[in-house]
Scaffold this motif. Structure first.
Motif, PDB file in Angstrom:
ATOM      1  N   ASP B 246     -46.260  47.048 -33.896  1.00 14.04           N
ATOM      2  CA  ASP B 246     -46.320  45.903 -32.992  1.00 14.04           C
ATOM      3  C   ASP B 246     -45.125  45.866 -32.044  1.00 14.04           C
ATOM      4  O   ASP B 246     -44.914  44.896 -31.333  1.00 14.04           O
ATOM      5  CB  ASP B 246     -46.379  44.618 -33.826  1.00 14.04           C
ATOM      6  CG  ASP B 246     -47.133  43.525 -33.083  1.00 14.04           C
ATOM      7  OD1 ASP B 246     -47.866  43.877 -32.142  1.00 14.04           O
ATOM      8  OD2 ASP B 246     -46.961  42.352 -33.435  1.00 14.04           O
ATOM      9  N   THR B 247     -44.344  46.932 -32.056  1.00 12.43           N
ATOM     10  CA  THR B 247     -43.081  46.941 -31.326  1.00 12.43           C
ATOM     11  C   THR B 247     -43.092  48.093 -30.333  1.00 12.43           C
ATOM     12  O   THR B 247     -43.535  49.185 -30.680  1.00 12.43           O
ATOM     13  CB  THR B 247     -41.920  47.130 -32.318  1.00 12.43           C
ATOM     14  OG1 THR B 247     -42.184  46.329 -33.457  1.00 12.43           O
ATOM     15  CG2 THR B 247     -40.611  46.737 -31.717  1.00 12.43           C
ATOM     16  N   PRO B 248     -42.605  47.868 -29.120  1.00  8.90           N
ATOM     17  CA  PRO B 248     -42.538  48.986 -28.172  1.00  8.90           C
ATOM     18  C   PRO B 248     -41.604  50.081 -28.678  1.00  8.90           C
ATOM     19  O   PRO B 248     -40.664  49.806 -29.426  1.00  8.90           O
ATOM     20  CB  PRO B 248     -41.973  48.344 -26.909  1.00  8.90           C
ATOM     21  CG  PRO B 248     -42.185  46.894 -27.067  1.00  8.90           C
ATOM     22  CD  PRO B 248     -42.171  46.613 -28.528  1.00  8.90           C
ATOM     23  N   ARG B 249     -41.892  51.288 -28.250  1.00  6.22           N
ATOM     24  CA  ARG B 249     -41.029  52.419 -28.580  1.00  6.22           C
ATOM     25  C   ARG B 249     -39.571  52.140 -28.250  1.00  6.22           C
ATOM     26  O   ARG B 249     -38.668  52.524 -28.977  1.00  6.22           O
ATOM     27  CB  ARG B 249     -41.449  53.617 -27.741  1.00  6.22           C
ATOM     28  CG  ARG B 249     -42.317  54.587 -28.434  1.00  6.22           C
ATOM     29  CD  ARG B 249     -42.557  55.779 -27.514  1.00  6.22           C
ATOM     30  NE  ARG B 249     -43.905  56.274 -27.695  1.00  6.22           N
ATOM     31  CZ  ARG B 249     -44.300  56.932 -28.769  1.00  6.22           C
ATOM     32  NH1 ARG B 249     -43.457  57.171 -29.746  1.00  6.22           N
ATOM     33  NH2 ARG B 249     -45.545  57.344 -28.884  1.00  6.22           N
ATOM     34  N   LEU B 250     -39.370  51.452 -27.128  1.00  8.99           N
ATOM     35  CA  LEU B 250     -38.008  51.177 -26.669  1.00  8.99           C
ATOM     36  C   LEU B 250     -37.226  50.412 -27.723  1.00  8.99           C
ATOM     37  O   LEU B 250     -36.052  50.693 -27.970  1.00  8.99           O
ATOM     38  CB  LEU B 250     -38.071  50.375 -25.365  1.00  8.99           C
ATOM     39  CG  LEU B 250     -36.735  50.059 -24.710  1.00  8.99           C
ATOM     40  CD1 LEU B 250     -36.033  51.330 -24.288  1.00  8.99           C
ATOM     41  CD2 LEU B 250     -36.915  49.158 -23.511  1.00  8.99           C
ATOM     42  N   ASP B 251     -37.879  49.452 -28.383  1.00  9.38           N
ATOM     43  CA  ASP B 251     -37.177  48.655 -29.380  1.00  9.38           C
ATOM     44  C   ASP B 251     -36.853  49.473 -30.630  1.00  9.38           C
ATOM     45  O   ASP B 251     -35.788  49.304 -31.231  1.00  9.38           O
ATOM     46  CB  ASP B 251     -38.004  47.416 -29.740  1.00  9.38           C
ATOM     47  CG  ASP B 251     -38.010  46.399 -28.615  1.00  9.38           C
ATOM     48  OD1 ASP B 251     -38.115  46.838 -27.453  1.00  9.38           O
ATOM     49  OD2 ASP B 251     -37.881  45.198 -28.890  1.00  9.38           O
ATOM     50  N   HIS B 252     -37.786  50.379 -30.996  1.00 14.80           N
ATOM     51  CA  HIS B 252     -37.473  51.282 -32.111  1.00 14.80           C
ATOM     52  C   HIS B 252     -36.272  52.145 -31.747  1.00 14.80           C
ATOM     53  O   HIS B 252     -35.379  52.369 -32.574  1.00 14.80           O
ATOM     54  CB  HIS B 252     -38.673  52.185 -32.413  1.00 14.80           C
ATOM     55  CG  HIS B 252     -39.824  51.457 -33.036  1.00 14.80           C
ATOM     56  ND1 HIS B 252     -39.705  50.781 -34.234  1.00 14.80           N
ATOM     57  CD2 HIS B 252     -41.109  51.307 -32.653  1.00 14.80           C
ATOM     58  CE1 HIS B 252     -40.875  50.250 -34.544  1.00 14.80           C
ATOM     59  NE2 HIS B 252     -41.743  50.533 -33.590  1.00 14.80           N
ATOM     60  N   ALA B 253     -36.261  52.623 -30.509  1.00 21.12           N
ATOM     61  CA  ALA B 253     -35.163  53.475 -30.054  1.00 21.12           C
ATOM     62  C   ALA B 253     -33.846  52.709 -30.085  1.00 21.12           C
ATOM     63  O   ALA B 253     -32.810  53.236 -30.505  1.00 21.12           O
ATOM     64  CB  ALA B 253     -35.461  53.983 -28.652  1.00 21.12           C
ATOM     65  N   MET B 254     -33.891  51.435 -29.673  1.00 18.59           N
ATOM     66  CA  MET B 254     -32.666  50.626 -29.678  1.00 18.59           C
ATOM     67  C   MET B 254     -32.150  50.447 -31.099  1.00 18.59           C
ATOM     68  O   MET B 254     -30.945  50.518 -31.352  1.00 18.59           O
ATOM     69  CB  MET B 254     -32.956  49.256 -29.097  1.00 18.59           C
ATOM     70  CG  MET B 254     -33.023  49.257 -27.600  1.00 18.59           C
ATOM     71  SD  MET B 254     -33.295  47.580 -27.060  1.00 18.59           S
ATOM     72  CE  MET B 254     -33.519  47.866 -25.335  1.00 18.59           C
ATOM     73  N   ASP B 255     -33.084  50.196 -32.005  1.00 13.91           N
ATOM     74  CA  ASP B 255     -32.703  49.988 -33.397  1.00 13.91           C
ATOM     75  C   ASP B 255     -31.975  51.226 -33.933  1.00 13.91           C
ATOM     76  O   ASP B 255     -30.882  51.130 -34.518  1.00 13.91           O
ATOM     77  CB  ASP B 255     -33.990  49.722 -34.196  1.00 13.91           C
ATOM     78  CG  ASP B 255     -33.714  48.929 -35.437  1.00 13.91           C
ATOM     79  OD1 ASP B 255     -32.856  48.026 -35.369  1.00 13.91           O
ATOM     80  OD2 ASP B 255     -34.342  49.227 -36.468  1.00 13.91           O
ATOM     81  N   ALA B 256     -32.591  52.395 -33.683  1.00 12.32           N
ATOM     82  CA  ALA B 256     -31.977  53.636 -34.153  1.00 12.32           C
ATOM     83  C   ALA B 256     -30.647  53.876 -33.452  1.00 12.32           C
ATOM     84  O   ALA B 256     -29.656  54.267 -34.087  1.00 12.32           O
ATOM     85  CB  ALA B 256     -32.935  54.796 -33.888  1.00 12.32           C
ATOM     86  N   GLY B 257     -30.626  53.607 -32.154  1.00 18.66           N
ATOM     87  CA  GLY B 257     -29.403  53.818 -31.388  1.00 18.66           C
ATOM     88  C   GLY B 257     -28.268  52.925 -31.869  1.00 18.66           C
ATOM     89  O   GLY B 257     -27.110  53.358 -31.943  1.00 18.66           O
TER      90      GLY B 257
END
Lengths: 405, 433
Positions: B246-257
């Motif tokens: 339910d989350t954009p890729r960008l938000d997953h990327a931010m989390d990992a970053g």
């Protein structure tokens, strides 16, 4: 752990009303209001003095094709005094022994009015009279037929008709009742413009005690559109002559003494409609006024990451692209198997088949047919012949995958 | 101005009065109408001006997504009459503002404080839309209304769900620290200290010269080099708008970053941030020592995926033209989109890898894996074939990237952050930074 940072920026504390105030509102709407008022003023100015003349069938003041203004004006030019009457009272008051009454629209007259007209002296020209009018003003005359022919010949001794010649008299036809003729042979009557087959005459003139009564089966020759045709104008002028004319075209009768539904309601109910309307307007204002403007927001796009794959799946399914689907399934399995078999990415099909066959102990030919499909020489692929074959291919590949893991 | 329900009620009562007693005469009707109009006008005149109300704001301006911010509004009534009515503090729907409106009663010359709680549903800045005051007259029939701009903004920061992995990863990081002499000396290791030998230490790490000067045996300890530079590159182009779960890729990327940045900050490395699609969307540069995690969080907060194709040439130019000429770890948080990568980034990789160490991290979509497992019906197999093709493309691009010497981290949304942290720790352990 990670500290939440400082505020993005010191929020500005500048507050200001954003609703439009009265002065602002006036500044905003004065342009449109001025424009609309100018338009209204211009429209009022243009419409002044441009009163629309009345229009209607045999309307003496009507310039429309069915009106008779042309005839009336010709009469006036010839010195006749034309009085246009809209009611029986006016007509009777204007009638005298020397005048001629032109009655159009007799259907709007009630029996007592017809009686009053018949009692008044003077000549009468009845244009397409109704039954009751005929009975009251030209007793003994009956409508006996119609003719559809446009132009009729006079064929009679009446000077007015003879002088005019043929005219557009096609319409209702009349005959004098025979018993009447027998009862009073002294009464003179003349019938002109007979219709075919002896059904009657389109113009009948009776000489009564108070004056002559001319009945026309149609008003067509008198209208603006047809006045110049044939002998129409001559006939009309001959019949009406140089006398004073009373043109009676009664206004539609207004029924008195009948109350409408609204009038039957109690007075208080009728009065209560006003505050009810006010209450409904207030209700609309109450419900329609929002507490502040709508807040707009930029919404993010919602798109699944798997959309491309799903779209491709739909395309495969709709075009029944079994060869593509089979190739994708096979390529997927082979690329997963290669590391398991200890082969590099550039391993030849032969090497892959040999490795799989040696690990599973299956026939290399069938493994090859499963993993790479048929050679160009061995003919069609049995897995991509139909959808069932494709489902079977997927299951077979799964089985092989399970074997090797 | 506005009409209240009471005025409507009064009008209906008037209707009833006229209906019942209408027979007395028309004067009753006029009396009712004039009385109603007079009452409404009087009420409007007597209501304190909504325009002259004065506001002041205070409260939270920055929260993490999922938390609730409270913003207070100080409403002052400067008039000489009591202000009664409603005050609405309007926010965008996704701000989750509650309550929708406050019922107020402020005596003349006084002020009252009202609190609106915001529970934003999306990351980013939420701005106050306006404060509307509806000031009802003493009879309660009509009200004066005015909307004021009272600016405030609340920034919803990335939620940083992956921070629960941080203690575990920090513990692993400490294992690399100088306290463990068992570490093999590598390219990126530096001398840390000398200490007494304890049983269990690698005998190869005994420093014989130091031992000769002392009574006991002395070993050398090493630690990974510090003050390495890490550049987090967030791809904000169209591919990052796709939602995984339910989350954009960008938000997953931010989390990992963010996990990587927090970890690197603890390890003494410097972390920079670059968000790029066709132009620089956000940039954080670290000057001097120490990391600027808060700045990175703030910079990430308002970022949204733009619906444009990314521009790898510009991206590579921006990275290479950065202020740092030294070698750094470039962590590219993007999608392993085969066509886009093959045409865009791959040909440019040599320029990047010759100067820097490049790592590509991408979230894979569990939905694709799920689709690839579909069997039984023809439709499911067609879907599986399409998913299989996507996976094959992904494997191919991964292999291609690895061939260029790029580290690739490809994990599902739950594991991308720890996987990226592990990859970083592994690089650090190997001294490759």
């Amino acid at each position: 752990m990670t500290a939440i940072g400082t505020a993005p920026s010191a929020p500005p504390s500048e507050t200001a009303p954003t609703s439009v105030g009265p002065a602002d509102l006036w500044r905003r709407i004065r342009g449109p209001v001025g424009f609309v008022s100018a338009l209204v003023a211009l429209a009022v100015l243009v419409s002044l003095g441009a009163e629309r003349p009345p229009e209607g069938l045999l309307e003496p003041e009507g310039p429309n094709p069915e009106g008779t203004r042309a005839l009336v004006q010709v009469l006036q030019q010839r010195g006749s005094n034309v009085t246009v009457a809209r009611g029986t009272d006016d007509a009777v008051a204007a009638m005298s022994g020397k005048s001629v009454l032109v009655l159009a629209g007799s259907h709007r007259l009630r029996p007592e009015e017809l009686d009053r007209i018949s009692a008044a002296s003077g000549d009468r020209v009845l244009i397409q009279p109704t039954g009751p009018a005929l009975q009251a003003l030209a007793p003994g005359l009956e409508m006996t037929g119609r003719t559809d022919a446009d132009t009729l010949e006079p064929q009679c001794g009446l000077p007015a008709a003879q002088a005019a010649g043929s005219a557009d008299m096609g319409g209702e036809l009349y005959t004098l009742a025979s018993e009447r003729q027998a009862a009073d042979p002294a009464e003179k009557s003349a019938g002109c413009y007979p219709g075919q087959g002896g059904a009657g005459d389109a113009l009948v003139q009776l000489d009564g005690g108070t004056g002559t009564t001319t009945v026309l089966g149609t008003g067509e020759p008198l209208t603006n559109a047809r006045l110049a045709h044939e002998g129409n104008a001559a006939l009309a002028l001959n019949l009406i002559g140089d006398r004073d004319v009373v043109w009676l075209l009664p206004d539609p009768h207004v029924e008195n003494g009948q109350a409408s539904l609204v009038e039957l309601l109690p007075r208080s109910v009728r009065m209560a409609a006003v505050p009810l309307a006010v209450a409904l307007v207030l209700l609309a204002l109450w419900q329609g006024r929002r507490l502040g403007p709508l807040v707009i927001e930029r919404l993010p796009v919602v798109v699944r990451a798997s959309e491309t794959a799903e779209g491709r799946a739909g395309l495969y399914a709709s075009r029944r692209a079994r060869d593509r689907a089979a190739a994708a399934l096979r390529a997927g399995l082979i690329s997963r198997l290669r590391p398991l078999l200890g082969l590099g990415p550039d391993a030849t099909p032969g090497a892959v088949v040999a490795a799989v066959a040696s690990r599973t102990g299956e026939d290399p030919v069938s493994v090859r047919a499963l993993l790479y499909g048929p050679d160009s020489t061995t003919g069609a692929d049995r897995f991509s012949a139909d959808d069932a074959g494709l489902v079977r291919l997927a299951d077979e590949l799964d089985r092989l995958d399970g074997h090797l893991r | 101005m506005a009409i209240t329900g009471k005025a409507v009620l009064a009008a209906f009562t008037g209707t009833l009065v006229v209906l019942i007693a209408g027979s007395v005469g028309t004067w009753l009707l006029w009396t009712v109408l004039i009385a109603l109009a007079a009452a409404i006008v009087l009420d409007l005149v007597l209501a304190p001006s909504a325009r002259k109300v004065v506001f002041e704001r205070d409260g939270d301006s920055s929260i993490r997504l999922g938390e609730t911010a409270s913003v207070t509004l100080l409403v002052a009534n400067p008039s000489r009459r009591t202000l009664r009515g409603r005050v609405r503090d309007a926010w965008a729907p996704s701000a989750g503002a509650a309550p929708r409106a406050h019922t107020v009663r402020i005596p003349a010359g006084e002020r009252r404080r009202f609190t609106t709680t915001l529970t934003p549903q999306r990351r980013g800045d939420q701005r106050a839309a306006g404060v509307t005051v509806r000031s009802v007259g003493p009879l309660g029939l009509a009200a004066r209304q005015c909307t004021h701009a009272v600016p405030w903004s609340v920034r919803a920061l990335p939620p940083f769900h992956s921070r629960r992995h941080l203690p575990g990863k920090l513990a692993r990081l400490r294992e690399l620290d100088g306290r463990h002499s068992a570490l093999v000396r590598g390219q990126g290791s530096e001398f840390d200290s000398l200490r007494e030998y304890v049983p269990g230490d690698d005998v190869r790490s005994i420093d014989w010269r130091a031992t000769a000067r002392r009574d006991g045996v002395v070993v050398r300890t090493w630690r990974p080099e510090r003050d390495r530079r890490i550049l987090l590159v967030l791809d904000t182009s169209r591919t990052s708008a796709g939602r995984v779960g339910d989350t954009p890729r960008l938000d997953h990327a931010m989390d990992a970053g963010l996990l990587l940045a927090a970890l690197a900050a603890k390890a003494g490395d410097r972390v920079d941030l670059l968000a790029y699609d066709r132009r620089v969307r956000a940039q954080v540069r670290t000057h001097g020592r120490g990391s600027r995690i808060p700045a990175i969080v703030q910079a990430m907060a308002p970022l949204e995926a733009e619906l444009v194709e990314s521009d790898p040439t510009g991206l590579v130019a921006t990275i290479l033209g950065g202020h740092s000429r030294t070698r750094q770890l470039v962590v590219l948080l993007t999608d392993l989109n085969a066509p886009a990568m093959e045409e865009g980034l791959l040909p440019l990789l040599p320029a990047l890898t010759s100067r820097h160490l490049v790592m590509v991290a991408a979230v894979n979509d569990p939905r694709i894996t799920e689709m690839a497992a579909g069997r039984g019906t023809a439709r499911a197999v067609y879907t599986a074939a399409a998913a299989e093709r996507a996976l094959t493309d992904r494997r191919r691009i991964t292999a291609e990237l690895r061939r260029h010497g790029v580290e690739v981290v490809d994990a599902d949304p739950d594991h991308i952050a720890p996987a990226l942290a592990d990859a970083y720790i592994a690089l650090k352990a190997q001294g490759r930074l």
